[in-house]
Scaffold this motif. Structure first.
Motif: not given
Length: 609
Positions: A585-609
């Motif tokens: 899923r993708i999320e976003v946080e932003s305030r006028p004049g302070e910039g924007t942050t986009f967040m991409v949440i992806l599932p972990i591959d339990r098989g490796g590091v």
């Protein structure tokens, strides 16, 4: 006003006759028919005058005129006669004494006789006030100019003038009596006309008998007995009026469906009706020991005191409040009250239970809010439907037009490459134009790619992906000279399960957007962290640009929405679709004049590091 069943005509007349007869007997037994205690006579006359004035004022303030009794002329007759009788009772025996008694009878008789010419109700109060003032004026003039009065008594006997004045007054009274009897026969509106008929006859007979009397003799007391009987009847009738008014008040208060209470200036209950007792749960005896603040649930005691003080100044008020019942239940109450400056100040309060109405109003408000929400949802659904229809058409066009455009763009790209190779020694202007053409071809290819990706998202080929590599590649491709990119991705970070091509495209798009949001340059911070509890890795892209307004935040992932001068508004939509296709899923946080942050949440591959 009608005499009720408790005080029928027979009781009133019988009581008046009995008192008059008893007084006559006592007076005749004193000094062979001569009055020894003159102040007793004066007291009787003064009280009789006040009784006549009282009944005259009662008639004056009657709003309707259902019977002839309520005529303005009767009010004027009683008021003028009562006022002059008071002057008569205060005068010493002699010429003035007889004069005031005589003109009182004459003026009263004349006004009674005027009932034959109409009721005069249209100007009842002004007329009564004027006649009362005139009677006072006559009394004062008579006292001041006693020497100018005609002789009324000579050598212990009444003069002809005194006799004729009283006879004339008696004739007027007798002549008026049939009018009241006729009015009763025609309308039968109660006993009012019959009572005033009896009063008129008694006053008339007293005036006629005056002719056959001598001062302080037994014959003098005969006509006085008739007058006394009439005055007692007047007094009893006034008492009956006030008693009936009180009974009427109590009946109205007790039978009304609304609550009622009488409150003094200190907020103590003086009276309550059954409806309010039933509403509040207390008995009448309990409420009469309580104050308003004991049941008031909305205003504090000091607020109640200020409210009552304000009502004293304004005279009335209407408002809503809350009362606490004996069972602790809070009731919504609508109050209408008036303040009267009587007996130290009293509030006449009507109370209505509006608890059900308030609940209904709250329910209506709730339903209106739900309806408004439904309307918004329907409108949004309609807009979404229209948008999907447009996107469906766009998808159909993109599939065919995309391929058709890529071919000429490829030819144009090859032509530019050929020109650059064959004209390596061209001037700077030619090279600049070739570079612009090449860049526009690239931009057009990106738009076509976005269109195709939007209309048909490919099934992801999930692999175990190292985020450091994808982010690094995106930074190299999308961060131009003059911008700083800070990357914070731990080496021990778990791999993610995703399609590297699709997620790489997402990262490139987000980095490009961040750069475009900072036209004057800035810093892009890329950070990755994992949450083992959620089984996901969060990659954030934070810029130091101008930010996004709340209005635009709502439309951020809508197709074809863009705030850029160039572009068609599909980049973020494609990113969202690709991330969700990879179970993220993708999320976003932003305030006028302070910039924007986009967040991409992806599932972990339990098989490796």
């Amino acid at each position: 006003m009608n005499a009720n069943s408790k005080y029928p005509l027979s009781i009133i007349l019988t009581a008046g006759a009995a008192l008059a007869s008893a007084a006559t007997v006592v007076l005749l037994m004193v000094g062979e028919g001569r009055l020894i205690n003159i102040p007793l006579h004066s007291t009787v006359e003064v009280f009789g005058g006040f009784a006549a004035i009282t009944l005259g004022m009662i008639i004056m303030f009657q709003r309707s005129a259902k019977s002839l009794f309520q005529s303005a002329w009767i009010s004027c007759g009683l008021l003028s006669m009562g006022i002059l009788d008071i002057f008569h009772g205060g005068a010493s025996t002699g010429n003035l004494f007889v004069w005031l008694r005589s003109i009182s009878s004459l003026i009263g008789g004349i006004f009674f006789f005027l009932v034959w010419f109409g009721q005069g109700s249209g100007f009842k109060k002004p007329l009564a006030y004027g006649i009362s003032a005139a009677a006072v004026f006559i009394g004062i003039i008579s006292v001041v100019f006693q020497e100018a009065l005609p002789p009324m008594i000579e050598e212990g006997a009444f003069t002809s003038t005194a006799r004729y004045i009283n006879i004339l007054g008696g004739i007027f009274y007798i002549a008026a009596a049939p009018a009241f009897l006729i009015s009763y026969i025609r309308k039968r509106e109660g006993r009012d006309d019959i009572i005033i008929f009896a009063i008129s006859v008694l006053f008339g007979l007293a005036g006629l008998l005056f002719h056959f009397s001598e001062p302080w003799s037994a014959s003098w007391w005969y006509w006085h007995s008739l007058r006394l009987m009439a005055l007692v009847t007047v007094l009893f009738y006034a008492i009956v009026f006030f008693k009936n008014a009180e009974d009427k008040y109590k009946t109205i208060i007790q039978t009304t469906m609304d609550g009622f209470c009488l409150v003094d200036s200190r907020g103590r209950f003086l009276d309550v009706n059954d409806s309010y007792c039933k509403l509040i749960g207390y008995t009448r005896e309990e409420l009469l020991r309580m104050r308003v603040v004991d049941i008031e649930a909305k205003e504090k005691p000091e607020e109640v005191a200020r409210h009552l003080s304000r009502i004293v100044k304004d005279g009335s008020d209407r408002f809503e409040t809350k009362h606490k019942g004996k069972d602790g239940k809070i009731l919504d109450i609508e109050i209408s009250l008036n303040y009267l400056d009587i007996s130290g100040g009293q509030f006449f309060v009507f109370l209505r239970d509006i608890t059900s109405r308030k609940r209904s109003e709250e329910e209506v408000l709730r339903l209106n809010a739900e309806l408004a929400q439904k309307i918004v949802e329907i409108k949004e659904a309609q807009e979404e439907l229209v948008r999907k229809e447009k996107l469906s058409i766009l998808g159909q066009l993109a599939g065919s037009v995309g391929h058709e455009l890529r071919n000429p763009l490829g030819v144009m790209s090859n032509a530019v490459y050929f020109l650059k190779m064959t004209h390596s020694d061209a001037d700077e202007t030619t090279k600049e134009y070739l570079r612009i053409i090449e860049q526009e071809i690239v931009n057009s290819q990106h738009i076509i790619t976005d269109l195709l990706d939007f209309t048909r998202t490919k099934r992801p080929q999930a692999q175990s992906v190292v985020l450091n590599e994808l982010v690094g590649e995106g930074v190299r491709k999308a961060v131009p000279v003059g911008y700083t990119a800070t990357v914070d991705i731990p080496e021990e970070l778990h791999r993610v399960k995703a399609d590297p091509l699709q997620i790489g495209q997402v990262f490139c798009n987000l980095i490009t957007n961040a750069v475009q949001a900072m036209p004057a340059g800035g810093n892009l911070n890329i950070k990755a962290e994992e949450s083992l509890e959620d089984g996901a890795v969060r990659v954030s892209f934070r810029d130091t640009g101008t930010g996004i307004t709340p209005e635009n935040m709502k439309k951020l992932f809508q197709p074809l929405f863009t705030t850029k001068a160039r572009g068609i508004g599909l980049g973020l939509v494609v990113c969202k679709n690709l991330v969700e296709a990879n179970e993220g899923r993708i999320e976003v946080e932003s305030r006028p004049g302070e910039g924007t942050t986009f967040m991409v949440i992806l599932p972990i591959d339990r098989g490796g590091v």
